[in-house]
Design a protein around this motif. Structure first.
Motif, PDB file in Angstrom:
ATOM      1  N   ILE A  54     -56.398 -23.463 -10.413  1.00  0.00           N
ATOM      2  CA  ILE A  54     -55.846 -22.196  -9.926  1.00  0.00           C
ATOM      3  C   ILE A  54     -56.420 -21.031 -10.729  1.00  0.00           C
ATOM      4  N   SER A  55     -56.536 -21.188 -12.033  1.00  0.00           N
ATOM      5  CA  SER A  55     -57.104 -20.139 -12.881  1.00  0.00           C
ATOM      6  C   SER A  55     -58.539 -19.826 -12.489  1.00  0.00           C
ATOM      7  N   ILE A  56     -59.320 -20.850 -12.210  1.00  0.00           N
ATOM      8  CA  ILE A  56     -60.717 -20.657 -11.803  1.00  0.00           C
ATOM      9  C   ILE A  56     -60.786 -19.949 -10.442  1.00  0.00           C
ATOM     10  N   ILE A  57     -59.972 -20.388  -9.503  1.00  0.00           N
ATOM     11  CA  ILE A  57     -59.967 -19.768  -8.166  1.00  0.00           C
ATOM     12  C   ILE A  57     -59.532 -18.305  -8.262  1.00  0.00           C
ATOM     13  N   LEU A  58     -58.459 -18.037  -9.016  1.00  0.00           N
ATOM     14  CA  LEU A  58     -58.009 -16.654  -9.189  1.00  0.00           C
ATOM     15  C   LEU A  58     -59.084 -15.802  -9.851  1.00  0.00           C
ATOM     16  N   GLY A  59     -59.783 -16.369 -10.813  1.00  0.00           N
ATOM     17  CA  GLY A  59     -60.870 -15.643 -11.470  1.00  0.00           C
ATOM     18  C   GLY A  59     -61.949 -15.247 -10.478  1.00  0.00           C
ATOM     19  N   ILE A  60     -62.289 -16.155  -9.574  1.00  0.00           N
ATOM     20  CA  ILE A  60     -63.294 -15.859  -8.552  1.00  0.00           C
ATOM     21  C   ILE A  60     -62.795 -14.755  -7.618  1.00  0.00           C
ATOM     22  N   VAL A  61     -61.528 -14.840  -7.204  1.00  0.00           N
ATOM     23  CA  VAL A  61     -60.950 -13.808  -6.340  1.00  0.00           C
ATOM     24  C   VAL A  61     -60.957 -12.458  -7.054  1.00  0.00           C
ATOM     25  N   ILE A  62     -60.619 -12.447  -8.329  1.00  0.00           N
ATOM     26  CA  ILE A  62     -60.616 -11.199  -9.098  1.00  0.00           C
ATOM     27  C   ILE A  62     -62.016 -10.604  -9.156  1.00  0.00           C
ATOM     28  N   LEU A  63     -63.038 -11.437  -9.325  1.00  0.00           N
ATOM     29  CA  LEU A  63     -64.415 -10.940  -9.334  1.00  0.00           C
ATOM     30  C   LEU A  63     -64.776 -10.313  -7.985  1.00  0.00           C
ATOM     31  N   ILE A  64     -64.339 -10.910  -6.905  1.00  0.00           N
ATOM     32  CA  ILE A  64     -64.606 -10.365  -5.571  1.00  0.00           C
ATOM     33  C   ILE A  64     -63.905  -9.017  -5.396  1.00  0.00           C
ATOM     34  N   VAL A  65     -62.652  -8.943  -5.842  1.00  0.00           N
ATOM     35  CA  VAL A  65     -61.905  -7.690  -5.742  1.00  0.00           C
ATOM     36  C   VAL A  65     -62.562  -6.614  -6.606  1.00  0.00           C
ATOM     37  N   ALA A  66     -63.016  -6.971  -7.794  1.00  0.00           N
ATOM     38  CA  ALA A  66     -63.687  -5.998  -8.665  1.00  0.00           C
ATOM     39  C   ALA A  66     -64.932  -5.456  -7.991  1.00  0.00           C
ATOM     40  N   ARG A  67     -65.704  -6.327  -7.362  1.00  0.00           N
ATOM     41  CA  ARG A  67     -66.904  -5.880  -6.637  1.00  0.00           C
ATOM     42  C   ARG A  67     -66.520  -4.950  -5.497  1.00  0.00           C
ATOM     43  N   GLY A  68     -65.424  -5.274  -4.825  1.00  0.00           N
ATOM     44  CA  GLY A  68     -64.935  -4.409  -3.747  1.00  0.00           C
ATOM     45  C   GLY A  68     -64.549  -3.030  -4.246  1.00  0.00           C
ATOM     46  N   LEU A  69     -63.937  -2.965  -5.423  1.00  0.00           N
ATOM     47  CA  LEU A  69     -63.592  -1.663  -5.997  1.00  0.00           C
ATOM     48  C   LEU A  69     -64.847  -0.828  -6.233  1.00  0.00           C
TER      49      LEU A  69
END
Length: 132
Positions: A54-69
């Motif tokens: 879950i931590s790894i998946i959330l980390g990937i999602v956070i990276l995607i959101v950061a790129r979106g920002l």
């Protein structure tokens, strides 16, 4: 079209750091789960494995959101806003469970991130990206 303001870049950099640290933490948990649980404790090891994934998946999602920002995505901005609002409520709950300092830090952090994402320049930046 307005350039990306520093406040948005700052929040995105913080999100990138958070995502990277989540992924690293998840990988470290996966490789050290045996040492954390000891021999013969399969239930605990399964829980640690699940938490690591879950931590790894959330980390990937956070990276995607950061790129979106960085790209001016209103969806990414909305996700960060929702998470920060949840963080404010979590801070309030922490204060009622006698974790006053942690609660105050959570609340102040959330307000800082929200303030940075909703400055006049940030609003113009995100608005300009939605019309293109």
């Amino acid at each position: 079209m307005p350039q990306r303001p520093g406040s948005v870049t700052f929040v995105a950099v913080l999100a990138y750091l958070n995502g990277i640290l989540s992924i690293i933490g998840g990988v470290v948990m996966l490789f050290t789960r045996g040492a954390m649980t000891g021999a013969g404790n399969a239930g605990t090891e399964a829980g640690i494995t699940t938490s690591a994934i879950i931590s790894i998946i959330l980390g990937i999602v956070i990276l995607i959101v950061a790129r979106g920002l960085l790209n001016g995505s209103a969806v990414s901005r909305g996700l960060v806003t929702v998470v920060m609002i949840i963080n404010i409520f979590n801070g309030i709950l922490l204060m009622f469970t006698l974790q006053f300092i942690s609660g105050i830090i959570d609340i102040l952090w959330a307000f800082l991130i929200l303030a940075l994402l909703f400055t006049r320049r940030a609003n113009a930046f995100f608005a300009s990206r939605q019309t293109t």
